[in-house]
Motif scaffolding. Structure first.
Motif, short mmCIF file in Angstrom:
data_model
loop_
_atom_site.label_atom_id
_atom_site.label_comp_id
_atom_site.label_asym_id
_atom_site.label_seq_id
_atom_site.Cartn_x
_atom_site.Cartn_y
_atom_site.Cartn_z
N ILE A 102 56.20 49.64 13.06
CA ILE A 102 55.95 48.59 14.05
C ILE A 102 54.45 48.59 14.34
O ILE A 102 53.88 49.64 14.66
CB ILE A 102 56.73 48.86 15.35
N THR A 103 53.80 47.44 14.23
CA THR A 103 52.35 47.42 14.43
C THR A 103 51.91 46.17 15.18
O THR A 103 52.44 45.08 14.94
CB THR A 103 51.60 47.51 13.09
N CYS A 104 50.99 46.37 16.10
CA CYS A 104 50.35 45.25 16.82
C CYS A 104 48.84 45.40 16.75
O CYS A 104 48.13 45.16 17.72
CB CYS A 104 50.82 45.20 18.26
N MET A 105 48.36 45.82 15.60
CA MET A 105 46.93 46.04 15.41
C MET A 105 46.14 44.74 15.48
O MET A 105 46.65 43.68 15.18
CB MET A 105 46.68 46.71 14.06
N ASN A 106 44.88 44.86 15.86
CA ASN A 106 43.96 43.73 15.83
C ASN A 106 43.59 43.38 14.38
O ASN A 106 43.58 44.25 13.51
CB ASN A 106 42.68 44.03 16.60
N GLY A 107 43.24 42.12 14.17
CA GLY A 107 42.75 41.70 12.87
C GLY A 107 43.85 41.53 11.85
O GLY A 107 45.04 41.55 12.16
N MET A 108 43.43 41.35 10.59
CA MET A 108 44.36 41.17 9.48
C MET A 108 43.91 42.04 8.31
O MET A 108 42.74 42.37 8.17
CB MET A 108 44.41 39.71 9.05
N GLY A 109 44.88 42.37 7.46
CA GLY A 109 44.63 43.24 6.32
C GLY A 109 45.50 44.48 6.36
O GLY A 109 45.64 45.19 5.36
N HIS A 110 46.11 44.74 7.52
CA HIS A 110 46.90 45.95 7.69
C HIS A 110 48.29 45.86 7.08
O HIS A 110 48.83 46.87 6.62
CB HIS A 110 47.01 46.32 9.17
N ILE A 111 48.88 44.68 7.08
CA ILE A 111 50.25 44.56 6.59
C ILE A 111 50.34 44.94 5.12
O ILE A 111 51.26 45.65 4.70
CB ILE A 111 50.79 43.13 6.81
N GLU A 112 49.36 44.50 4.34
CA GLU A 112 49.36 44.84 2.91
C GLU A 112 49.29 46.35 2.71
O GLU A 112 49.94 46.90 1.80
CB GLU A 112 48.20 44.16 2.20
N LYS A 113 48.52 47.03 3.54
CA LYS A 113 48.41 48.49 3.42
C LYS A 113 49.71 49.17 3.84
O LYS A 113 50.18 50.11 3.18
CB LYS A 113 47.24 49.00 4.26
N ILE A 114 50.31 48.69 4.91
CA ILE A 114 51.57 49.27 5.39
C ILE A 114 52.68 49.06 4.37
O ILE A 114 53.54 49.94 4.15
CB ILE A 114 51.94 48.66 6.76
N ASN A 115 52.67 47.90 3.69
CA ASN A 115 53.70 47.62 2.68
C ASN A 115 53.62 48.54 1.47
O ASN A 115 54.58 48.59 0.68
CB ASN A 115 53.61 46.16 2.23
N GLN A 116 52.55 49.25 1.30
CA GLN A 116 52.49 50.24 0.23
C GLN A 116 53.40 51.43 0.52
O GLN A 116 53.74 52.19 -0.39
CB GLN A 116 51.05 50.72 0.04
N TYR A 117 53.80 51.59 1.78
CA TYR A 117 54.63 52.72 2.18
C TYR A 117 55.97 52.30 2.80
O TYR A 117 56.92 53.08 2.79
CB TYR A 117 53.87 53.59 3.19
N PHE A 118 56.02 51.09 3.35
CA PHE A 118 57.23 50.61 4.01
C PHE A 118 57.56 49.22 3.47
O PHE A 118 56.69 48.34 3.45
CB PHE A 118 57.02 50.51 5.53
N PRO A 119 58.81 48.98 3.06
CA PRO A 119 59.17 47.65 2.55
C PRO A 119 59.17 46.62 3.67
O PRO A 119 59.30 46.96 4.86
CB PRO A 119 60.59 47.86 2.00
#
Length: 330
Positions: A102-119
């Motif tokens: 679960i993430t509410c980080m600022n900015g964009m670019g994080h989802i692609e990184k998280i998807n490397q570990y979580f579907p």
């Protein structure tokens, strides 16, 4: 429910402490900043204030990624964009297939990184209109009255599963006021647009949100940036949650009413000589539009101005002056 917060900074501490205190959740904290880990351990937890008042110690369990062996139901991820890849890589040894992110980080670019570990089926992304300040290692200030602020949250698949209502129940109990949406990218980009105005301009001029919105030029500047952000998203086929006018109204409300005395997180980084996330906010908007044939030129201009300001703070004026004098003497 058992949560592990990856990134025990200002927002990570706020979410984790509130889940621990009000939702009765088991919460662990993992951080890569050794002074944070060492300080919290030495003092037996983190000192929490509310608008600078009622400072008190809240016991927390905190670890470095290499030390952690817990098995939570979900990870709450609140890293800076620049440090996310390192956090995930160092934490990968304790990730399990059934866990959620679960993430509410600022900015964009994080989802692609998280998807490397979580579907995608196990990722919920969102935005938090909550102000928090990390005063230093082991010392955090929650801005606003209890229950202040809201958040939007959406499964990456845009299809809630059996775990979604359980997460929402805990976030609600923690007074984080979650709103479930069905538009993943539109949810994320609405906050990116907000930050591209308030965070960036307040940082450029080192002013509070209330000072910014009181300026006679605030509306014109804001609407120019909103227009470019919405046009970039439209070029990319992304429909934002709010209309352009609603986005402006959100900026007015948060800046003038909810958090007028708050310095945004980008300013907090800038003032402490840390890299800002401008490339993941204004820079992302420009790059998104450029990829689809639209030039969000004002966003690109502001990105470069912030980098110039960052450079000016690290520039060695004495060495430069000596070099100029040495050249003149030849």
């Amino acid at each position: 429910m058992h949560y592990t917060v990856l990134g025990a900074g200002a927002m990570g501490l706020r979410y984790g402490v509130l889940l621990q205190e009000h939702a009765g959740a088991t919460v662990d904290f993992v951080d890569t900043w050794q002074p944070q880990v060492d300080t919290c351990r030495a003092q037996g937890g983190v000192y929490v204030s509310r608008d600078g008042q009622n400072k008190h110690l809240v016991p927390i369990n905190i670890f470095t990624p290499e030390e952690y062996t817990g098995t939570p139901d979900a990870y709450i991820i609140f890293c800076k964009q620049m440090g996310l890849a390192e956090m995930l890589e160092r934490s990968a040894h304790f990730f399990k297939p059934n866990q959620y992110a679960i993430t509410c980080m600022n900015g964009m670019g994080h989802i692609e990184k998280i998807n490397q570990y979580f579907p995608a089926e196990h990722v919920l992304g969102g935005t938090a209109l909550v102000a928090t300040v990390l005063n230093g290692a082991g010392d955090v200030d929650f801005i606003g009255q209890p229950g202040a602020g809201t958040m939007n949250i959406c499964p990456e698949t845009e299809k809630p599963d059996a775990m979604t209502p359980k997460f929402l129940a805990d976030l609600t109990a923690a007074h984080l006021n979650p709103n479930l949406t069905d538009n993943f990218l539109g949810t994320l980009m609405a906050k990116v647009t907000f930050n591209s105005v308030v965070n960036t301009l307040c940082t450029m001029y080192q002013i509070r949100m209330g000072e910014f919105i009181a300026a006679p030029t605030a509306e014109k500047l804001s609407k120019q940036l909103i227009e470019e952000a919405y046009s970039a998203c439209e070029a990319a086929g992304i429909q934002l949650l709010n209309s352009r006018e609603e986005e402006w109204e959100s900026i007015v409300h948060v800046s003038a009413v909810a958090n007028p005395l708050h310095f945004p997180s980008m300013y907090q980084d800038f003032s402490k000589n840390r890299p800002t996330e401008v490339d993941y906010i204004n820079g992302f908007i420009y790059d998104l539009g450029h990829k689809h044939g639209y030039e969000a030129k004002t966003h690109d201009f502001l990105r470069n101005l912030v980098h110039l300001a960052e450079f000016s703070k690290t520039f060695d004026v004495a060495a430069f002056t000596d070099e100029v004098h040495a050249r003149a003497a030849k």
